[in-house]
Design a protein around this motif. Sequence first.
Motif, PDB file in Angstrom:
ATOM      1  N   ALA A   1      -9.952   4.381   1.586  1.00 20.97           N
ATOM      2  CA  ALA A   1      -9.127   3.905   0.547  1.00 20.97           C
ATOM      3  C   ALA A   1      -9.470   4.384  -0.880  1.00 20.97           C
ATOM      4  O   ALA A   1      -8.761   4.537  -1.633  1.00 20.97           O
ATOM      5  CB  ALA A   1      -9.164   2.413   0.464  1.00 20.97           C
TER       6      ALA A   1
ATOM      7  N   ARG B   1      -8.464   7.884  -1.228  1.00 15.28           N
ATOM      8  CA  ARG B   1      -7.125   7.885  -1.645  1.00 15.28           C
ATOM      9  C   ARG B   1      -6.965   7.593  -3.017  1.00 15.28           C
ATOM     10  O   ARG B   1      -5.895   8.135  -3.658  1.00 15.28           O
ATOM     11  CB  ARG B   1      -6.221   6.790  -0.786  1.00 15.28           C
ATOM     12  N   LYS B   2      -7.813   6.782  -3.581  1.00 11.93           N
ATOM     13  CA  LYS B   2      -7.590   6.398  -5.076  1.00 11.93           C
ATOM     14  C   LYS B   2      -8.352   7.321  -5.869  1.00 11.93           C
ATOM     15  O   LYS B   2      -8.488   7.139  -7.289  1.00 11.93           O
ATOM     16  CB  LYS B   2      -8.104   4.814  -5.286  1.00 11.93           C
TER      17      LYS B   2
ATOM     18  N   ARG C   1       0.681  -1.226   0.067  1.00 14.03           N
ATOM     19  CA  ARG C   1      -0.054   0.035   0.304  1.00 14.03           C
ATOM     20  C   ARG C   1       0.988   1.253   0.050  1.00 14.03           C
ATOM     21  O   ARG C   1       0.244   2.246   0.040  1.00 14.03           O
ATOM     22  CB  ARG C   1      -0.725   0.110   1.216  1.00 14.03           C
TER      23      ARG C   1
ATOM     24  N   SER D   1     -13.501   2.246   6.650  1.00 12.74           N
ATOM     25  CA  SER D   1     -11.830   1.963   6.047  1.00 12.74           C
ATOM     26  C   SER D   1     -11.792   2.010   4.534  1.00 12.74           C
ATOM     27  O   SER D   1     -10.944   2.551   3.749  1.00 12.74           O
ATOM     28  CB  SER D   1     -11.457   0.615   6.488  1.00 12.74           C
ATOM     29  N   HIS D   2     -12.938   1.303   3.859  1.00 14.26           N
ATOM     30  CA  HIS D   2     -12.950   1.295   2.395  1.00 14.26           C
ATOM     31  C   HIS D   2     -13.171   2.511   1.770  1.00 14.26           C
ATOM     32  O   HIS D   2     -12.791   2.843   0.552  1.00 14.26           O
ATOM     33  CB  HIS D   2     -13.719   0.307   1.777  1.00 14.26           C
TER      34      HIS D   2
ATOM     35  N   GLU E   1     -12.504  -0.625  -5.501  1.00 15.37           N
ATOM     36  CA  GLU E   1     -12.862  -0.177  -3.947  1.00 15.37           C
ATOM     37  C   GLU E   1     -13.905   0.425  -3.937  1.00 15.37           C
ATOM     38  O   GLU E   1     -14.656   0.307  -3.054  1.00 15.37           O
ATOM     39  CB  GLU E   1     -11.800   1.042  -3.841  1.00 15.37           C
TER      40      GLU E   1
END
Lengths: 131, 131, 131, 131, 131, 131
Positions: free
Chosen positions: F91, F94-95, F28, F87-88, F69
């Motif tokens: 993520a 972030r993407k 990651r 959490s996802h 994601e």
Amino acid sequence: MSARREPIEYADASPEVRAVYDDIMATRKTDWVNNFWKVLAHDPPTLRRIWGSIKEVMAPGALDPLTKELLYVAVSASNSCRYCIASHSAAARRKGMTEAQYSELLAIVGLANETNRLVSALDVPVDEAFL
Amino acid sequence: MSARREPIEYADASPEVRAVYDDIMATRKTDWVNNFWKVLAHDPPTLRRIWGSIKEVMAPGALDPLTKELLYVAVSASNSCRYCIASHSAAARRKGMTEAQYSELLAIVGLANETNRLVSALDVPVDEAFL
Amino acid sequence: MSARREPIEYADASPEVRAVYDDIMATRKTDWVNNFWKVLAHDPPTLRRIWGSIKEVMAPGALDPLTKELLYVAVSASNSCRYCIASHSAAARRKGMTEAQYSELLAIVGLANETNRLVSALDVPVDEAFL
Amino acid sequence: MSARREPIEYADASPEVRAVYDDIMATRKTDWVNNFWKVLAHDPPTLRRIWGSIKEVMAPGALDPLTKELLYVAVSASNSCRYCIASHSAAARRKGMTEAQYSELLAIVGLANETNRLVSALDVPVDEAFL
Amino acid sequence: MSARREPIEYADASPEVRAVYDDIMATRKTDWVNNFWKVLAHDPPTLRRIWGSIKEVMAPGALDPLTKELLYVAVSASNSCRYCIASHSAAARRKGMTEAQYSELLAIVGLANETNRLVSALDVPVDEAFL
Amino acid sequence: MSARREPIEYADASPEVRAVYDDIMATRKTDWVNNFWKVLAHDPPTLRRIWGSIKEVMAPGALDPLTKELLYVAVSASNSCRYCIASHSAAARRKGMTEAQYSELLAIVGLANETNRLVSALDVPVDEAFL
């Protein structure tokens, strides 16, 4: 005014409710009653009926008490019921469940939820051998 | 064009898929493979990964193989996965599950689903003893 | 940075959002808006669409408003949605739901979840009379 | 060998099972028993226990019988239990449910499932007024 | 008398229902309507409302149409809705979904269901970084 | 004694667990590990297996990392898993996920849950075109 109902303690309970509490403690050979029953006590017929079902279903039978409790924990974990996992995993530990067994149980719960979805999504035809 | 993928038989399978089928049959000491794997075979990496997980999670450990299979059946029944119930209850029977045990398992699955909902709906506070 | 979105108060809301808040308060004959709408307000088209659906579906029709609210509570309880149970049981109380009715509703939700699982697990064939 | 258990007809039933069938027919003022009970009959204690629960929970109380049946249908529809929807919607029709009422019920079930997910996903804080 | 409602064909539909069918076909640039809408047509207000929601939510926006359809398939697969998987995976294929993409989607659905249960069962505390 | 297991920090972890933490951080390109893994670390084989599955399933493939994601977030939201959504969705951000995309995703999750229930409740027959 709230959706949550406060636990009814033994001292504040009606004779009908106390009779159920007494039977819970006698059956479980313990001197306390957990909150699930104290909250259900707001509805005495449901308290009595659910306790009667639990007492009958969880009694030793073709399956031993620990296996029964493990099954209860597994369904509760699969349903993401936090209180149920806490109370039934505590009961399972009292009946001998080790941490290693609990870890294996959780791994099965997780994996079954994965394969259950794959099977349904792929609409797998039932094998003749299973019919 | 359909959402359902047809089972891939051994004779039609690639070497990569056959290797998994071979390992399933060797591990289970049987000469056939059920449809779940034959359908997953359309996606070889998933076939390999899921079989690897099943093989590891369902191997004898702190819990014996029958108890593990009972837990798998219970979660599948709780999730209403018809194929999964059929395949895992067949596996449980091969490992010794009796009809009386199956009846008790189903009773627990049903009752846990009832009390799980009551607990959540009533938002029962977790007892100090469980923390 | 969080998954939770803070409620948007009337004073801070755009005209588009205020128009929905105004319609909620007028329709419900109340002077406040609960958090569900204030959180949905981060996405005005969804706020407008969901409110439109609620307003239409929950309006008096072939079923009276209390029965409709009881059905909403029952589904929310079955889905273990804590906020939804709190908000819709409050709405049901405003429309006349008694504690005894609420207890009976919860008993049905619990029992239906039990028998739903038994039916699925046993793959009960549909009776001709029901076809 | 199958996961499905065949319905046990009255003529083939044990006295213990017949007693439950008789009580079902007497309570419902009908001369037949639907398959759910005939399949549960493979496990007489569960047959007796579940019937006892249904009889108690679905009896007239603070909620009238039609409202109770509507709640049962709603939970069954929310859980996607095909047999349960068929049997309980038939029961609801016998108790007076119209097609227009059924349509409104389904609309509520659908919408509640939508808003329940939005509420959970957005982690909406419970309003003070609901505490 | 059945729980299932038969699809209403265009030729048999009321003007109100035909108007929705026409809009579905025009929006999708196709000359047929799938059974979901023909069954919903027994309840014209719900038909109109749900179609309005689908049309709005699935329109191109910040997410492209294929990604939106993939999300719909994923939720339907997670919910084990056979018809929904069939219809939305067909729609996704029309919008360009390849078999390899579908396989990866299903793998994610399965794995998310596994880790979702592990997270809930273990009651994992939310990291500060996520708050 | 509790159902919750405390996160195991890197400094307190065994070499086997540290190896997984190291691989998570390297894969990651980050210098921390979120609580899910630190809690799973109480069961090193499950930690290793689940991380292996996530690493394989979420790697770039026929679907790009952001789409993957988004699918993970959608299933987690549909399952009402609070930690998983937190959490996802972090993520996904972030993407590159924008707030507008997140709003559209949630709208799809909600609507799919609504139509999935309507389809199941109405037992819609699968169209020939989907077979």
